[in-house]
Design an enzyme around this catalytic site. Sequence first.
Site, PDB file in Angstrom:
ATOM      1  N   HIS A  18       0.425  -0.730  -0.113  1.00 51.00           N
ATOM      2  CA  HIS A  18      -0.339   0.381   0.318  1.00 51.00           C
ATOM      3  C   HIS A  18       0.722   1.129  -0.250  1.00 51.00           C
ATOM      4  O   HIS A  18       2.147   1.283   0.121  1.00 51.00           O
ATOM      5  CB  HIS A  18      -0.897   0.267   0.669  1.00 51.00           C
ATOM      6  N   HIS A  21       4.369   1.570   2.505  1.00 50.85           N
ATOM      7  CA  HIS A  21       4.349   1.086   1.524  1.00 50.85           C
ATOM      8  C   HIS A  21       5.492   1.996   0.611  1.00 50.85           C
ATOM      9  O   HIS A  21       7.408   1.694   0.720  1.00 50.85           O
ATOM     10  CB  HIS A  21       4.619  -0.179   1.681  1.00 50.85           C
ATOM     11  N   CYS A 126      -3.454 -16.104  22.186  1.00 51.74           N
ATOM     12  CA  CYS A 126      -4.673 -15.975  22.022  1.00 51.74           C
ATOM     13  C   CYS A 126      -4.707 -17.384  21.064  1.00 51.74           C
ATOM     14  O   CYS A 126      -3.525 -17.032  20.063  1.00 51.74           O
ATOM     15  CB  CYS A 126      -5.005 -14.654  21.466  1.00 51.74           C
ATOM     16  N   CYS A 129      -6.320 -16.379  17.163  1.00 49.19           N
ATOM     17  CA  CYS A 129      -5.090 -15.673  16.610  1.00 49.19           C
ATOM     18  C   CYS A 129      -3.502 -16.804  16.140  1.00 49.19           C
ATOM     19  O   CYS A 129      -2.653 -16.918  15.462  1.00 49.19           O
ATOM     20  CB  CYS A 129      -4.167 -14.888  17.068  1.00 49.19           C
ATOM     21  N   CYS A 143      -7.847  -9.488  23.022  1.00 51.56           N
ATOM     22  CA  CYS A 143      -7.302 -10.308  21.927  1.00 51.56           C
ATOM     23  C   CYS A 143      -9.083  -8.677  20.664  1.00 51.56           C
ATOM     24  O   CYS A 143     -10.128  -9.370  21.461  1.00 51.56           O
ATOM     25  CB  CYS A 143      -7.134 -10.744  21.039  1.00 51.56           C
ATOM     26  N   HIS A 146     -10.640 -11.668  18.561  1.00 50.50           N
ATOM     27  CA  HIS A 146     -11.368 -13.087  18.752  1.00 50.50           C
ATOM     28  C   HIS A 146     -12.242 -12.178  20.232  1.00 50.50           C
ATOM     29  O   HIS A 146     -12.430 -13.123  20.675  1.00 50.50           O
ATOM     30  CB  HIS A 146     -10.542 -14.233  18.971  1.00 50.50           C
ATOM     31  N   LYS A 294      -6.716   6.335  11.061  1.00 51.64           N
ATOM     32  CA  LYS A 294      -5.035   5.518  10.002  1.00 51.64           C
ATOM     33  C   LYS A 294      -5.617   4.734   8.994  1.00 51.64           C
ATOM     34  O   LYS A 294      -6.557   3.822   9.193  1.00 51.64           O
ATOM     35  CB  LYS A 294      -5.255   4.555  11.954  1.00 51.64           C
ATOM     36  N   LYS A 297      -6.999  -1.910   6.520  1.00 50.05           N
ATOM     37  CA  LYS A 297      -8.217  -2.917   5.854  1.00 50.05           C
ATOM     38  C   LYS A 297      -9.473  -2.324   6.238  1.00 50.05           C
ATOM     39  O   LYS A 297     -10.370  -2.608   5.514  1.00 50.05           O
ATOM     40  CB  LYS A 297      -7.508  -4.091   5.916  1.00 50.05           C
TER      41      LYS A 297
HETATM   42  N1  MSP Z   1       8.867  -7.382   8.125  1.00 48.32           N
HETATM   43  C1  MSP Z   1       8.825  -5.930   9.143  1.00 48.32           C
HETATM   44  C2  MSP Z   1      10.221  -5.421   8.718  1.00 48.32           C
HETATM   45  C3  MSP Z   1      11.759  -6.058   9.155  1.00 48.32           C
HETATM   46  S1  MSP Z   1      12.851  -4.750   8.462  1.00 48.32           S
HETATM   47  C4  MSP Z   1      14.521  -5.735   9.056  1.00 48.32           C
HETATM   48  C5  MSP Z   1       7.695  -4.711   8.733  1.00 48.32           C
HETATM   49  N2  MSP Z   1       6.688  -4.965   7.632  1.00 48.32           N
HETATM   50  S2  MSP Z   1       6.028  -4.265   7.189  1.00 48.32           S
HETATM   51  O1  MSP Z   1       5.272  -4.258   6.483  1.00 48.32           O
HETATM   52  O2  MSP Z   1       4.922  -4.134   8.490  1.00 48.32           O
HETATM   53  O3  MSP Z   1       6.172  -2.689   7.177  1.00 48.32           O
HETATM   54  C6  MSP Z   1       6.622  -1.394   7.714  1.00 48.32           C
HETATM   55  C7  MSP Z   1       7.248  -0.698   7.200  1.00 48.32           C
HETATM   56  O4  MSP Z   1       6.426  -0.468   5.826  1.00 48.32           O
HETATM   57  C8  MSP Z   1       7.115   1.163   7.978  1.00 48.32           C
HETATM   58  O5  MSP Z   1       8.570   1.148   8.993  1.00 48.32           O
HETATM   59  C9  MSP Z   1       7.509   1.620   6.890  1.00 48.32           C
HETATM   60  O6  MSP Z   1       8.256   1.411   5.961  1.00 48.32           O
HETATM   61  C10 MSP Z   1       6.426   1.040   5.932  1.00 48.32           C
HETATM   62  N3  MSP Z   1       4.756   1.136   6.360  1.00 48.32           N
HETATM   63  C11 MSP Z   1       3.975   0.980   5.665  1.00 48.32           C
HETATM   64  N4  MSP Z   1       2.627   1.426   6.922  1.00 48.32           N
HETATM   65  C12 MSP Z   1       3.310   2.623   6.807  1.00 48.32           C
HETATM   66  C13 MSP Z   1       2.210   4.336   6.495  1.00 48.32           C
HETATM   67  N5  MSP Z   1       0.816   4.353   6.689  1.00 48.32           N
HETATM   68  N6  MSP Z   1       3.230   5.107   6.874  1.00 48.32           N
HETATM   69  C14 MSP Z   1       4.226   4.909   6.622  1.00 48.32           C
HETATM   70  N7  MSP Z   1       4.973   4.336   6.221  1.00 48.32           N
HETATM   71  C15 MSP Z   1       4.185   2.909   6.130  1.00 48.32           C
HETATM   72  O7  MSP Z   1       7.250  -3.826   9.747  1.00 48.32           O
END
Ligand code: MSP
Length: 491
Positions: A18, A21, A126, A129, A143, A146, A294, A297
């Site tokens: 999304h 990322h 949980c 989960c 949780c 759940h 925020k 989903k």
């Molecule tokens: N897999 C772990 C990271 C391991 S690194 C060794 C993880 N993954 S995650 O898919 O949850 O991605 C988190 C990262 O996605 C955040 O640190 C950021 O870089 C990005 N973001 C996800 N949602 C975000 C926002 N709403 N706003 C800004 N960045 C966001 O954690």
Amino acid sequence: MSKFYITTPIYYVNDKPHVGHAYTTIAADVLARYHRLKGEDVFFLTGTDEHGLKIFQNAEKAGQTPQAFCDENAAAFIKLWESLNISYDNFIRTTDPAHEEAVKKAVTTLNSKDLIYAGKYEGLYCVGCEQYKTTKELMEGKCPDHQKEPVLLQEDCYFFKLSAFQDTLLKLIDSHELIIDPPERRNEVLGFLKTEKLEDISITRKKVKWGIKFPLDEKQTIYVWIDAFLNYLTGLGWRGDKEIPKFWPADVQLMAKDILRVHATIWPAMLLALDMPLPKKIFAHGYFTFEGQKMSKSLGNVIDPTELINLFGVDAARYLIVSACPFGQDGDISKNKLYDRYNSDLANNFGNLVSRVFRLAERVEKFDFTPAEIFKEFIDKSWQDYHEAIEALALEDAVNIWVNLLNYINKNIETTKPWALKGESFDYAIYQLLLAIKNAALMAYPFMPEKCDLVLKSLGLNLREKADNTVIFESSEIKKPQSLPALFPRA
Ligand code: MSP
């Protein structure tokens, strides 16, 4: 030649990518492209985090094997990065066999240094989960998914002696040997290290089957974060041995604030334990909300970056996402704000300037003047400020400097009315404007590579993105351009 290694977090494959990322990844791409233009030897790593219970459960729900599920979702990330023009040098997946082997070796090394011991993990579990929960994750003791109280459960596991690194980490961060940026975030980490005890962490899970087998006890799998951190090394071809990869240590490790604490504690502790240098800088940007909420989903307000590409085009989508809020702070985006910014910065300002001047240039007869004169001072100062901003990772400042440069040029056109000039004065004025456009396009190139490349090519400047290309910011001859179709039609 100086090198530059930049990483994003590896993203969990249990969700589709999304805009959050995309935010981190585009920012990393801007920095990678900027450093390539400076002639540095750049390595840009991103990838996917593919182990753990959640992924296993989601695969089950989808009626797929975990590997097929990971393959499909990793492909969705790769596809999005392609459509966003992300110039990564490697895409690491934690289910790559070479990564798994290196992780096993690293864990064996930690054990040989007496940093791993057998113990019991106790936590609130949980059953719904099938996951341990922290008290923070619970709502009124239950949780949230759940609506059940978790049970206190104990299981055999192995621990990593993280507590042994508390003082060293504190010293390294306090002395700026390990830089954490921005300063507010650094202070948070320091505050935590000064006031709370760093606990040893459980690094294996008995209940999680979808993970790398723990080499010391095959009934256990390695905790997903331990596996995940090592991607930053295996993504460079590291095999879990003593050899330090050419690009390590990282110059910048980008992420959002959600995962800063683990990156500022567990990760450097692992590196110290492995006798590896620490990253030079860990930068945590803020969190995006969408129209005040925020993104989640369940609220159905997760923005799919592809939708933004369809609305605005790739370059504009990159520009709008990355400049939506000051880098390092939280920010809110809304469609209206994106439209406003698109029309003001891109359609009316940059796009209009290029089409106006390129059209006037068709009337130019003589085209061999000396380098920038009229705008020289302003352009030089803009470059200086721009470089400083990018080096400080103040991406929004860099964008503002660029917009100011465009405003300055546009204003000059309004006051000097070059279209009314004749003969050599006209030719000279247009030549100067084209030089200014060249500089503006170079500055915007890391953000909007496709459109800027088009502008630069029309001016006869071919960007070579080779590591040995160190001359790109120097003034070079431009040629008389042909008119272009509107770069950013009004939306
Ligand atoms: N897999 C772990 C990271 C391991 S690194 C060794 C993880 N993954 S995650 O898919 O949850 O991605 C988190 C990262 O996605 C955040 O640190 C950021 O870089 C990005 N973001 C996800 N949602 C975000 C926002 N709403 N706003 C800004 N960045 C966001 O954690």
